[in-house]
Design a protein around this motif. Structure first.
Motif, PDB file in Angstrom:
ATOM      1  N   ARG A 121       1.610 -17.212  -9.293  1.00 46.46           N
ATOM      2  CA  ARG A 121       0.195 -17.603  -9.287  1.00 46.46           C
ATOM      3  C   ARG A 121      -0.391 -17.489  -7.868  1.00 46.46           C
ATOM      4  O   ARG A 121      -1.565 -17.149  -7.696  1.00 46.46           O
ATOM      5  N   LYS A 122       0.425 -17.733  -6.866  1.00 45.06           N
ATOM      6  CA  LYS A 122      -0.029 -17.581  -5.482  1.00 45.06           C
ATOM      7  C   LYS A 122      -0.336 -16.115  -5.173  1.00 45.06           C
ATOM      8  O   LYS A 122      -1.289 -15.808  -4.441  1.00 45.06           O
ATOM      9  N   ILE A 123       0.472 -15.207  -5.712  1.00 44.69           N
ATOM     10  CA  ILE A 123       0.199 -13.774  -5.525  1.00 44.69           C
ATOM     11  C   ILE A 123      -1.141 -13.419  -6.171  1.00 44.69           C
ATOM     12  O   ILE A 123      -1.944 -12.667  -5.612  1.00 44.69           O
ATOM     13  N   LEU A 124      -1.362 -13.996  -7.340  1.00 42.97           N
ATOM     14  CA  LEU A 124      -2.622 -13.757  -8.035  1.00 42.97           C
ATOM     15  C   LEU A 124      -3.807 -14.271  -7.217  1.00 42.97           C
ATOM     16  O   LEU A 124      -4.833 -13.594  -7.071  1.00 42.97           O
ATOM     17  N   GLU A 125      -3.646 -15.453  -6.652  1.00 47.37           N
ATOM     18  CA  GLU A 125      -4.744 -16.075  -5.906  1.00 47.37           C
ATOM     19  C   GLU A 125      -4.937 -15.435  -4.527  1.00 47.37           C
ATOM     20  O   GLU A 125      -6.062 -15.164  -4.097  1.00 47.37           O
ATOM     21  N   LYS A 126      -3.835 -15.192  -3.825  1.00 46.27           N
ATOM     22  CA  LYS A 126      -3.922 -14.722  -2.441  1.00 46.27           C
ATOM     23  C   LYS A 126      -4.135 -13.215  -2.338  1.00 46.27           C
ATOM     24  O   LYS A 126      -4.827 -12.737  -1.429  1.00 46.27           O
ATOM     25  N   HIS A 127      -3.528 -12.469  -3.288  1.00 44.72           N
ATOM     26  CA  HIS A 127      -3.564 -11.002  -3.192  1.00 44.72           C
ATOM     27  C   HIS A 127      -4.193 -10.350  -4.416  1.00 44.72           C
ATOM     28  O   HIS A 127      -4.011  -9.136  -4.624  1.00 44.72           O
ATOM     29  N   ASP A 128      -4.895 -11.149  -5.206  1.00 45.27           N
ATOM     30  CA  ASP A 128      -5.548 -10.623  -6.402  1.00 45.27           C
ATOM     31  C   ASP A 128      -4.546  -9.958  -7.340  1.00 45.27           C
ATOM     32  O   ASP A 128      -4.861  -8.971  -8.016  1.00 45.27           O
ATOM     33  N   GLY A 129      -3.337 -10.484  -7.336  1.00 45.02           N
ATOM     34  CA  GLY A 129      -2.304  -9.961  -8.220  1.00 45.02           C
ATOM     35  C   GLY A 129      -1.607  -8.712  -7.722  1.00 45.02           C
ATOM     36  O   GLY A 129      -0.709  -8.181  -8.391  1.00 45.02           O
ATOM     37  N   ARG A 130      -1.966  -8.229  -6.553  1.00 42.45           N
ATOM     38  CA  ARG A 130      -1.336  -7.019  -6.005  1.00 42.45           C
ATOM     39  C   ARG A 130      -0.076  -7.400  -5.229  1.00 42.45           C
ATOM     40  O   ARG A 130      -0.108  -8.325  -4.428  1.00 42.45           O
ATOM     41  N   LEU A 131       0.994  -6.657  -5.461  1.00 42.42           N
ATOM     42  CA  LEU A 131       2.274  -6.997  -4.838  1.00 42.42           C
ATOM     43  C   LEU A 131       2.241  -6.712  -3.339  1.00 42.42           C
ATOM     44  O   LEU A 131       2.009  -5.561  -2.921  1.00 42.42           O
ATOM     45  N   PRO A 132       2.499  -7.724  -2.507  1.00 40.36           N
ATOM     46  CA  PRO A 132       2.505  -7.527  -1.053  1.00 40.36           C
ATOM     47  C   PRO A 132       3.821  -6.918  -0.571  1.00 40.36           C
ATOM     48  O   PRO A 132       4.639  -7.568   0.078  1.00 40.36           O
ATOM     49  N   VAL A 134       7.777   8.378   4.458  1.00 48.47           N
ATOM     50  CA  VAL A 134       6.338   8.154   4.522  1.00 48.47           C
ATOM     51  C   VAL A 134       5.967   7.007   3.588  1.00 48.47           C
ATOM     52  O   VAL A 134       6.605   6.785   2.562  1.00 48.47           O
ATOM     53  N   THR A 135       4.944   6.277   3.947  1.00 50.13           N
ATOM     54  CA  THR A 135       4.487   5.168   3.107  1.00 50.13           C
ATOM     55  C   THR A 135       3.856   5.718   1.841  1.00 50.13           C
ATOM     56  O   THR A 135       2.912   6.520   1.895  1.00 50.13           O
ATOM     57  N   VAL A 136       4.390   5.296   0.691  1.00 52.34           N
ATOM     58  CA  VAL A 136       3.867   5.773  -0.594  1.00 52.34           C
ATOM     59  C   VAL A 136       3.210   4.656  -1.397  1.00 52.34           C
ATOM     60  O   VAL A 136       2.385   4.921  -2.282  1.00 52.34           O
ATOM     61  N   PHE A 137       3.563   3.397  -1.086  1.00 47.06           N
ATOM     62  CA  PHE A 137       2.998   2.253  -1.811  1.00 47.06           C
ATOM     63  C   PHE A 137       2.837   1.101  -0.833  1.00 47.06           C
ATOM     64  O   PHE A 137       3.748   0.810  -0.064  1.00 47.06           O
ATOM     65  N   GLU A 138       1.658   0.485  -0.860  1.00 40.85           N
ATOM     66  CA  GLU A 138       1.445  -0.633   0.054  1.00 40.85           C
ATOM     67  C   GLU A 138       0.443  -1.615  -0.541  1.00 40.85           C
ATOM     68  O   GLU A 138      -0.667  -1.239  -0.933  1.00 40.85           O
ATOM     69  N   ASN A 139       0.880  -2.853  -0.644  1.00 42.67           N
ATOM     70  CA  ASN A 139       0.014  -3.947  -1.097  1.00 42.67           C
ATOM     71  C   ASN A 139      -0.714  -3.629  -2.403  1.00 42.67           C
ATOM     72  O   ASN A 139      -1.925  -3.799  -2.538  1.00 42.67           O
ATOM     73  N   GLY A 140       0.077  -3.151  -3.350  1.00 41.26           N
ATOM     74  CA  GLY A 140      -0.466  -2.926  -4.684  1.00 41.26           C
ATOM     75  C   GLY A 140      -1.126  -1.594  -4.908  1.00 41.26           C
ATOM     76  O   GLY A 140      -1.603  -1.307  -6.011  1.00 41.26           O
ATOM     77  N   SER A 141      -1.160  -0.738  -3.908  1.00 40.11           N
ATOM     78  CA  SER A 141      -1.837   0.554  -4.040  1.00 40.11           C
ATOM     79  C   SER A 141      -0.886   1.719  -3.789  1.00 40.11           C
ATOM     80  O   SER A 141      -0.071   1.676  -2.851  1.00 40.11           O
ATOM     81  N   LEU A 142      -1.001   2.738  -4.609  1.00 41.96           N
ATOM     82  CA  LEU A 142      -0.280   3.986  -4.374  1.00 41.96           C
ATOM     83  C   LEU A 142      -1.041   4.761  -3.319  1.00 41.96           C
ATOM     84  O   LEU A 142      -2.185   5.167  -3.534  1.00 41.96           O
ATOM     85  N   VAL A 143      -0.434   4.960  -2.160  1.00 39.66           N
ATOM     86  CA  VAL A 143      -1.153   5.585  -1.049  1.00 39.66           C
ATOM     87  C   VAL A 143      -0.754   7.047  -0.826  1.00 39.66           C
ATOM     88  O   VAL A 143      -1.386   7.744  -0.028  1.00 39.66           O
TER      89      VAL A 143
END
Length: 415
Positions: A14-25, A366-375
């Motif tokens: 629930r903290k992930i949902l509240e703090k990061h809008d549900g996106r995995l940090p 290379v960074t491919v995923f960061e904070n819930g987004s495929l980069v």
């Protein structure tokens, strides 16, 4: 109920949902898809980007470590391609048609639709020949490829034996009539493959076969017996009935309207054996195609290429520490230490740098995923380009020791 006690940390989620809008940090860095990396090197790293959720890296381990499956299938498929390329180049002087030389027959042999999609798509990194529609759909949906592979109409045993043994010739003839304008494959061992080739294809239906062209080629499929011995006997019978010519390398080639596909008993060992025996008998690899099922997508496991996902670095109270495992009972299970990067050294070889000693500008991850987004996303076209064969892999005189070790490891480990 699984653990017979309450272990699900609902509050943290629930903290992930509240703090990061549900996106995995978390941050995932990986080698570009399709790149050829020697065994034993880092392929990707995972780290959390918010210390409050340090547990996430372990939580997603099970899902991410399943990358072993498409990695292993793609590697085996590419080993097939190296074998086929070596023999095709040596006996024909070119690599024309290589991308269609190994057909994926594995759809029915895997454990699920998901496995078919993952394994089928992994094979399509190296070839464009498949019957595994799930793999095509995956490549279309996730890798921007409208049509990654192709097939041809093909008779199976039921479509032949349903005519009855005495009407095998009529069954074959019906297939030729129904698919007159394009290539067609006909399984021909329902009763006697040698009789079918000599007396039906090579006699009763000979004129019908010779009417066809390279674009409407008849592909005869043996499907039983010793693969090498059967195929050699079949191609000799077809030579007697239809003749052959010599290519620019001096090897025999059947008429362009006639080819053979061997799909039974095919693995890395048998395909090399078959092609070598054909070469010894004076035949070009142009004459044959192969189909592979279980040995391509099912007879493998996570230990085939020793894929593992291990913790190598932790931070506690602001202090970092390199961590590793080193079991006294099995030194081979020792793991890498600290922050990892991958670089090409001064000798041109890829190597993993441990303990955070790597230089960021040299890191191939290379960074491919960061904070819930495929980069970073890759198309199948890019992946195929990364995975293409190098000259030294096609020319047998240039094979290096490392490549031979990998090839032998896969053969011995699987078969």
């Amino acid at each position: 109920m699984h653990f017979k006690q309450d272990v699900f940390d609902e509050e943290s989620w629930r903290k992930i949902l509240e703090k990061h809008d549900g996106r995995l940090p978390i941050r995932i860095k990986a080698i570009p898809e399709g790149r050829i990396i020697p065994r034993g090197n880092v392929l990707f790293t995972v780290e959390n980007t918010d210390p409050d959720f340090y547990w996430l890296t372990n939580y997603i381990e099970t899902m991410l470590v399943q990358m072993w499956y498409p990695i292993t299938v793609a590697t085996i498929s590419r080993e097939f391609k190296k074998i086929l390329a070596k023999h095709l180049k040596a006996t024909s002087g070119s690599l024309e048609g290589l991308d269609l030389k190994l057909h994926d027959f594995g759809y029915r042999g895997v454990s699920s639709q998901e496995s078919a999609a993952l394994g089928g798509a992994a094979h399509l990194v190296n070839f464009c020949s498949t019957d595994t529609v799930a793999g095509l759909l995956m490549a279309q949906r996730y890798y921007s490829c409208p049509m990654a592979g192709f097939s041809i109409p093909a008779a199976e045993h039921s479509t032949i034996i349903s005519w009855g043994r005495s009407r095998e010739k009529e069954a074959f003839e019906r297939v030729l009539e129904q698919f007159s304008s394009g290539p067609v494959s006909v399984v021909s061992d329902s009763y006697d493959i040698f009789n079918a080739c000599k007396n039906i294809w090579g006699d009763k239906l000979k004129e019908r076969v010779m009417e066809r062209s390279q674009d409407s080629c008849l592909v005869i499929r043996p499907d039983s017996g010793d693969p090498a011995e059967t195929l050699i006997e079949v191609i000799k019978i077809l030579e007697e009935c239809f003749g052959c010519s010599l290519n620019s390398m001096g090897y025999k080639v059947l008429p362009s309207y006639l080819r053979i596909i061997q799909g039974d008993g095919i693995d890395l060992s048998s395909v090399d054996e078959i092609l070598q025996k054909l070469t010894d008998e004076g035949w070009s690899a142009e004459n044959v195609l192969f189909g592979c099922g279980s040995a391509l997508v099912q007879k493998l496991n996570r230990d085939t290429l020793n894929c593992a996902f291990k913790c190598s670095y932790v931070e506690s109270n602001g202090k970092g520490m390199d961590v590793y495992k080193q079991p006294v009972t099995d030194p081979s299970k020792g793991s890498k230490r600290g922050r990892l990067s991958l670089r090409r050294n001064s000798d041109g070889f890829l190597e993993t740098i441990e303990r955070g000693a790597g230089k960021p500008e040299e890191d191939l991850l290379v960074t491919v995923f960061e904070n819930g987004s495929l980069v970073r996303d890759y198309s199948l076209e890019e992946i195929r380009k990364n995975a293409r064969l190098r000259d030294e892999e096609v020319n047998p005189t240039l094979h290096n020791h490392e490549q031979e070790l990998l090839h032998n490891h896969i053969i011995n480990g699987l078969h």
